[in-house]
Design an enzyme around this catalytic site. Structure first.
Site, PDB file in Angstrom:
ATOM      1  N   CYS A  76      39.296 -99.635 -19.781  1.00 35.63           N
ATOM      2  CA  CYS A  76      38.858 -98.936 -18.572  1.00 35.63           C
ATOM      3  C   CYS A  76      38.389 -97.517 -18.911  1.00 35.63           C
ATOM      4  CB  CYS A  76      39.979 -98.946 -17.527  1.00 35.63           C
ATOM      5  SG  CYS A  76      39.395 -98.529 -15.873  1.00 35.63           S
ATOM      6  N   HIS A  81      40.451-104.694 -16.810  1.00 36.39           N
ATOM      7  CA  HIS A  81      41.858-104.630 -17.208  1.00 36.39           C
ATOM      8  C   HIS A  81      42.342-105.993 -17.687  1.00 36.39           C
ATOM      9  CE1 HIS A  81      42.768-100.573 -15.710  1.00 36.39           C
ATOM     10  NE2 HIS A  81      41.768-100.810 -14.884  1.00 36.39           N
ATOM     11  N   GLU A 106      45.038-106.642 -19.031  1.00 35.71           N
ATOM     12  CA  GLU A 106      46.478-106.761 -18.721  1.00 35.71           C
ATOM     13  C   GLU A 106      46.715-107.148 -17.269  1.00 35.71           C
ATOM     14  OE1 GLU A 106      44.810-103.995 -18.876  1.00 35.71           O
ATOM     15  OE2 GLU A 106      45.615-102.484 -17.521  1.00 35.71           O
TER      16      GLU A 106
END
Lengths: 256, 205
Positions: B79, B186, B188
């Site tokens: 990001c 992202h 994650e």
């Protein structure tokens, strides 16, 4: 293409899920982690936890919840309810939640939203607006903002408020229609459309979902970027995959 | 050890946890020593461009990061961590980025009533033909990943593009140049496919 989001909402009290008691396969329906894992597997695009814990002391359990959910589920989740101070936000983000939703505290002190966005970034600041229609006729409809869980009218115009919150740095609006919430008659399309067209940040429609068509209406005619729903998913009236399939067939861009 | 660079801007637990889940030995750290001795680095993006650079300078992490990259250690920016690899950003005029790659971040600009900003939610990543695409192994082209950002990278060297994404414009959502990877989304927070990318990164020798 960016997809429209389907977001199940879970009510949390003292660190336990209090709505959504109808899960069949879950060992413990009140466990937030299992609920999160369930919706994760079902294909939810995000999760929202609404903390309705009455006492401030017990809020620590909400942090514990955020921590546990973050350890086990790898999709974005928001926690809202009772957030009053920068420290509340910091604690929740540190516990692992991705966004916080601010409602009453924003009305009491709009500068709080500004401070929060400057400190943590707009991407994690959701402003929740509870709005109720204050006009009798359909022409020139207007809505008023309520706080304290819908108990206290503020005299503030919902559309102007949404615009103001955007200028304060809110990254998203979670818009709940008090007139439609719990009715299962559909979202307040006029309200959603009006607010979504007045701000450039994403708007999540909430309150009133009773069928898949309602989700469709909010995402198309209502111009919502996401739809939040509680009971239609909790009580297994519809599965998330089913909702997504329905929307996709009707031409809405949806993540499989 | 994989160093997750902590520059004091927010929670890095989800990145740490995700890397651990896919087999990484992880340390969230702001120590120069750790950056010098780690095998790989993950640079998560939290906060705003200007504030992040200020914190990196304050913690004296700019040079250690550049040194680790120059040594050839696998490096993954996420990001804002992708944007900081470049020279500057419209978000913080006058602030220099890490200047490891050539280019800058621009704010999305759409006519009123068109697309929302931030670009928030799930969107596809389209693969460019980048030979360094090891990080995408096992991930299908056009997969959905989770984005939250208002700025995107405009770069000079098109050869480093790893993925692109459509949001009003076709913007660069992933880059790869030698040992340096950057993802605008992202991983994650992108469920299994995101975790797969992190696993691929963890497995890079």
């Amino acid at each position: 293409m960016l997809t429209k989001r389907i977001i199940p909402c879970l009510d949390i009290k003292d660190g336990r899920v209090v709505k959504g008691v109808n899960f069949i396969k879950l060992r413990d329906a009140g466990d937030p982690v299992e609920n999160a894992a369930f919706y994760d597997k079902e294909g939810a695009d995000e999760l929202v936890f609404l903390d309705i814990t009455a006492s401030y002391e017990k809020r620590k359990t909400t942090l514990e919840l955020a921590r546990k959910v973050a350890e086990s589920v790898f999709l974005p989740f928001t926690v809202g309810g009772g957030i009053r101070a920068i420290e509340d936000i910091r604690d929740l983000l540190n516990a692992g939640c991705d966004k916080v939703s601010i409602n009453t505290a924003a009305v009491k002190d709009p500068a709080f939203v500004k401070k929060a966005a400057a400190r943590f970034g707009s991407q994690c600041i959701v402003v929740a607006i509870d709005a109720k229609c204050k006009t009798k006729t359909r022409a020139k409809q207007a809505w008023e903002v309520y706080i304290n869980g819908g108990r206290t009218p503020t005299g503030i115009d919902a559309v102007k408020w949404a615009e103001r919150m955007e200028s304060c740095g809110a990254g998203e609006i979670l818009l709940t229609s008090m007139d439609y919430d719990g009715t299962k008659e559909g979202y307040d399309i006029a309200l959603t459309r009006k607010i979504s067209g007045s701000v450039t940040i994403p708007v999540i429609a909430s309150g009133g979902a009773g069928s898949l068509e309602h989700l469709y209406d909010a995402l198309t005619e209502g111009r919502a970027d996401a739809v939040l729903a509680a009971s239609i998913f909790h009580f297994r009236e519809y599965r998330i995959a089913e909702a997504k399939e329905y929307l996709r067939k009707k031409g809405v861009t949806i993540r499989p | 050890m994989i160093a997750v660079i902590d520059y004091g801007m927010g929670n890095l637990r989800s990145v740490e946890k995700a890397l651990e889940l896919v087999g990484g030995r992880v340390k969230v750290t702001s120590s120069q020593k750790d950056l010098a001795r780690c095998e790989k680095l993950v640079f998560p993006g939290v906060g705003a461009f200007g504030a992040a650079m200020k914190e990196l300078k304050y913690r004296k992490l700019v040079e250690p990061i550049k040194a680790a990259i120059a040594e050839g250690k696998p490096f993954l920016g996420l990001c804002l961590g992708l944007q900081l690899l470049f020279e500057k950003s419209e978000e913080a005029p006058g602030v220099k980025g890490l200047c490891i790659l050539k280019g800058e971040s621009k704010r999305f600009k759409f006519p009123k009533d068109a697309l929302k900003i931030p670009h928030m939610g799930w969107n596809n990543i389209k693969f460019a033909n980048n030979p360094g695409a090891r990080i995408l192994k096992g991930v299908p082209d056009n997969s959905f990943t989770y984005f939250v950002h208002s700025y995107y990278v405009k770069l000079k060297d098109k050869n480093i593009i790893l993925t692109t994404t459509d949001y009003g414009i076709n913007f660069v959502s992933g880059i790869c140049k030698d040992n340096v990877y950057g993802l605008q989304f992202h991983p994650e927070k992108s469920q299994e496919l995101g975790l797969k990318m992190l696993e691929n990164f963890v497995r890079i020798k």
